[in-house]
Design a protein around this motif. Structure first.
Motif, PDB file in Angstrom:
ATOM      1  N   TYR A  40       0.878  -1.169   0.000  1.00 46.50           N
ATOM      2  CA  TYR A  40       0.000   0.000   0.000  1.00 46.50           C
ATOM      3  C   TYR A  40       0.911   1.213   0.000  1.00 46.50           C
ATOM      4  O   TYR A  40       1.803   1.318   0.843  1.00 46.50           O
ATOM      5  CB  TYR A  40      -0.936  -0.028   1.210  1.00 46.50           C
ATOM      6  CG  TYR A  40      -1.807  -1.263   1.195  1.00 46.50           C
ATOM      7  CD1 TYR A  40      -2.946  -1.308   0.407  1.00 46.50           C
ATOM      8  CD2 TYR A  40      -1.453  -2.386   1.933  1.00 46.50           C
ATOM      9  CE1 TYR A  40      -3.728  -2.464   0.362  1.00 46.50           C
ATOM     10  CE2 TYR A  40      -2.219  -3.534   1.894  1.00 46.50           C
ATOM     11  CZ  TYR A  40      -3.352  -3.565   1.105  1.00 46.50           C
ATOM     12  OH  TYR A  40      -4.115  -4.702   1.052  1.00 46.50           O
ATOM     13  N   SER A  46      -3.379  10.243  -2.868  1.00 45.73           N
ATOM     14  CA  SER A  46      -4.086   8.977  -3.040  1.00 45.73           C
ATOM     15  C   SER A  46      -3.344   7.841  -2.333  1.00 45.73           C
ATOM     16  O   SER A  46      -2.190   7.978  -1.961  1.00 45.73           O
ATOM     17  CB  SER A  46      -4.201   8.639  -4.529  1.00 45.73           C
ATOM     18  OG  SER A  46      -4.946   9.612  -5.215  1.00 45.73           O
ATOM     19  N   THR A  59      -5.608   2.347  -7.705  1.00 47.43           N
ATOM     20  CA  THR A  59      -5.960   3.336  -6.676  1.00 47.43           C
ATOM     21  C   THR A  59      -7.062   2.744  -5.813  1.00 47.43           C
ATOM     22  O   THR A  59      -8.097   2.324  -6.334  1.00 47.43           O
ATOM     23  CB  THR A  59      -6.444   4.646  -7.328  1.00 47.43           C
ATOM     24  OG1 THR A  59      -5.411   5.146  -8.168  1.00 47.43           O
ATOM     25  CG2 THR A  59      -6.810   5.680  -6.276  1.00 47.43           C
ATOM     26  N   ILE A  60      -6.838   2.704  -4.490  1.00 45.00           N
ATOM     27  CA  ILE A  60      -7.895   2.219  -3.593  1.00 45.00           C
ATOM     28  C   ILE A  60      -8.594   3.373  -2.875  1.00 45.00           C
ATOM     29  O   ILE A  60      -9.746   3.237  -2.478  1.00 45.00           O
ATOM     30  CB  ILE A  60      -7.392   1.170  -2.589  1.00 45.00           C
ATOM     31  CG1 ILE A  60      -6.278   1.711  -1.706  1.00 45.00           C
ATOM     32  CG2 ILE A  60      -6.966  -0.094  -3.309  1.00 45.00           C
ATOM     33  CD1 ILE A  60      -5.917   0.799  -0.542  1.00 45.00           C
ATOM     34  N   HIS A  61      -7.906   4.503  -2.707  1.00 47.22           N
ATOM     35  CA  HIS A  61      -8.516   5.699  -2.124  1.00 47.22           C
ATOM     36  C   HIS A  61      -7.926   6.912  -2.839  1.00 47.22           C
ATOM     37  O   HIS A  61      -6.713   7.097  -2.837  1.00 47.22           O
ATOM     38  CB  HIS A  61      -8.253   5.800  -0.614  1.00 47.22           C
ATOM     39  CG  HIS A  61      -8.894   4.704   0.172  1.00 47.22           C
ATOM     40  ND1 HIS A  61     -10.254   4.650   0.372  1.00 47.22           N
ATOM     41  CD2 HIS A  61      -8.370   3.614   0.789  1.00 47.22           C
ATOM     42  CE1 HIS A  61     -10.542   3.570   1.092  1.00 47.22           C
ATOM     43  NE2 HIS A  61      -9.412   2.928   1.349  1.00 47.22           N
ATOM     44  N   VAL A  64      -7.512  11.763  -0.766  1.00 49.27           N
ATOM     45  CA  VAL A  64      -7.625  11.626   0.687  1.00 49.27           C
ATOM     46  C   VAL A  64      -6.852  12.713   1.424  1.00 49.27           C
ATOM     47  O   VAL A  64      -6.868  12.751   2.654  1.00 49.27           O
ATOM     48  CB  VAL A  64      -7.158  10.231   1.171  1.00 49.27           C
ATOM     49  CG1 VAL A  64      -8.048   9.148   0.604  1.00 49.27           C
ATOM     50  CG2 VAL A  64      -5.693   9.994   0.837  1.00 49.27           C
ATOM     51  N   ARG A  95      -8.881   6.217   8.273  1.00 50.33           N
ATOM     52  CA  ARG A  95      -8.856   4.791   7.980  1.00 50.33           C
ATOM     53  C   ARG A  95      -9.805   4.489   6.835  1.00 50.33           C
ATOM     54  O   ARG A  95     -10.810   5.178   6.646  1.00 50.33           O
ATOM     55  CB  ARG A  95      -9.201   3.957   9.201  1.00 50.33           C
ATOM     56  CG  ARG A  95     -10.598   4.211   9.723  1.00 50.33           C
ATOM     57  CD  ARG A  95     -10.944   3.418  10.946  1.00 50.33           C
ATOM     58  NE  ARG A  95     -11.538   2.163  10.535  1.00 50.33           N
ATOM     59  CZ  ARG A  95     -11.661   1.113  11.316  1.00 50.33           C
ATOM     60  NH1 ARG A  95     -11.250   1.159  12.550  1.00 50.33           N
ATOM     61  NH2 ARG A  95     -12.204   0.010  10.872  1.00 50.33           N
ATOM     62  N   GLY A  96      -9.458   3.460   6.074  1.00 54.02           N
ATOM     63  CA  GLY A  96     -10.321   3.015   4.981  1.00 54.02           C
ATOM     64  C   GLY A  96      -9.996   1.571   4.646  1.00 54.02           C
ATOM     65  O   GLY A  96      -8.884   1.094   4.882  1.00 54.02           O
ATOM     66  N   SER A  97     -10.948   0.870   4.088  1.00 53.91           N
ATOM     67  CA  SER A  97     -10.759  -0.527   3.734  1.00 53.91           C
ATOM     68  C   SER A  97      -9.669  -0.669   2.680  1.00 53.91           C
ATOM     69  O   SER A  97      -9.552   0.154   1.769  1.00 53.91           O
ATOM     70  CB  SER A  97     -12.064  -1.102   3.182  1.00 53.91           C
ATOM     71  OG  SER A  97     -11.843  -2.373   2.611  1.00 53.91           O
ATOM     72  N   GLY A 100     -10.894  -0.518  -0.762  1.00 55.52           N
ATOM     73  CA  GLY A 100     -11.442   0.741  -1.277  1.00 55.52           C
ATOM     74  C   GLY A 100     -12.735   1.075  -0.563  1.00 55.52           C
ATOM     75  O   GLY A 100     -13.085   0.464   0.439  1.00 55.52           O
ATOM     76  N   GLY A 102     -15.400   3.760   1.469  1.00 54.58           N
ATOM     77  CA  GLY A 102     -15.468   4.935   2.327  1.00 54.58           C
ATOM     78  C   GLY A 102     -14.252   5.133   3.208  1.00 54.58           C
ATOM     79  O   GLY A 102     -13.498   4.206   3.493  1.00 54.58           O
ATOM     80  N   VAL A 103     -14.085   6.382   3.641  1.00 53.76           N
ATOM     81  CA  VAL A 103     -12.974   6.802   4.496  1.00 53.76           C
ATOM     82  C   VAL A 103     -13.556   7.396   5.764  1.00 53.76           C
ATOM     83  O   VAL A 103     -14.538   8.137   5.718  1.00 53.76           O
ATOM     84  CB  VAL A 103     -12.099   7.848   3.757  1.00 53.76           C
ATOM     85  CG1 VAL A 103     -11.090   8.473   4.685  1.00 53.76           C
ATOM     86  CG2 VAL A 103     -11.427   7.212   2.554  1.00 53.76           C
TER      87      VAL A 103
END
Length: 182
Positions: A40, A46, A59-61, A64, A95-97, A100, A102-103
């Motif tokens: 990660y 991002s 891209t997972i988030h 941010v 924090r976020g999964s 991907g 929500g944050v």
């Protein structure tokens, strides 16, 4: 002992460095962590994911942070990070999964009365998060949801951030001015 400088030439397969990716998404890589199978990567504003053995970057988030991710940790399918501009005047922890979605903000670093003011890195032992505070010179342990913040060890400034830190800065400026006059 002097050692000769080894030059690595493009296409040289004898060098010990393995290029995992030169993906176009890796424009401003910074903080990095792993779950043992995936890297990660904080990349500008991002968070990216890439298989540990190399390959496709995704891209997972996105978006941010206003600028960058400065601390990154992974535990239990969750990626945690510090955003230096998470609040108007201080850093925040999110924090976020890892998949991907929500944050969630788990800590706001506003300077007035918060234990973590200027977090500069994160790590985890799988049960707790650990944050280091650049301004306060403190190390904290906190639950994965941001609760239960406990200071570990000594601090750089005694008292609150708003008084001790500002007084120390003022004293340093006075010392610097005094040194310049000598």
């Amino acid at each position: 002992v002097e050692r000769p400088l080894q030059l690595i030439v493009q296409g040289d397969t004898s060098n010990p460095i393995t290029r995992l990716s030169n993906h176009s998404l890796l424009t401003a890589p910074g903080a990095m962590t792993t779950d043992g199978a995936t890297l990660y990567i904080g990349n500008g504003n991002s968070i990216l994911a890439m298989p540990l053995e190399g390959g496709e970057v995704r891209t997972i988030h996105a978006n941010v942070s206003a600028c960058c991710v400065v601390g990154l940790a992974f535990a239990g399918g969750i990626v945690f990070w510090i955003d230096p501009y998470g609040e108007a005047v201080a850093k925040a922890i999110f924090r976020g999964s890892a998949a991907g979605g929500g944050v969630t903000k788990i800590h706001s670093g506003f300077a007035s009365g918060q234990p973590i003011v200027d977090g500069s890195d994160l790590t985890t032992d799988g049960t707790f998060l650990y944050s280091v505070d650049y301004v306060g010179g403190k190390v904290h342990r906190l639950n994965m949801d941001g609760s239960g913040i406990t200071q570990l060890g000594p601090v750089r400034y005694s008292g609150g951030f708003t008084t001790s830190h500002q007084n120390t800065i003022a004293q340093q400026e006075r010392n610097r001015a005094s040194d310049e006059q000598v």
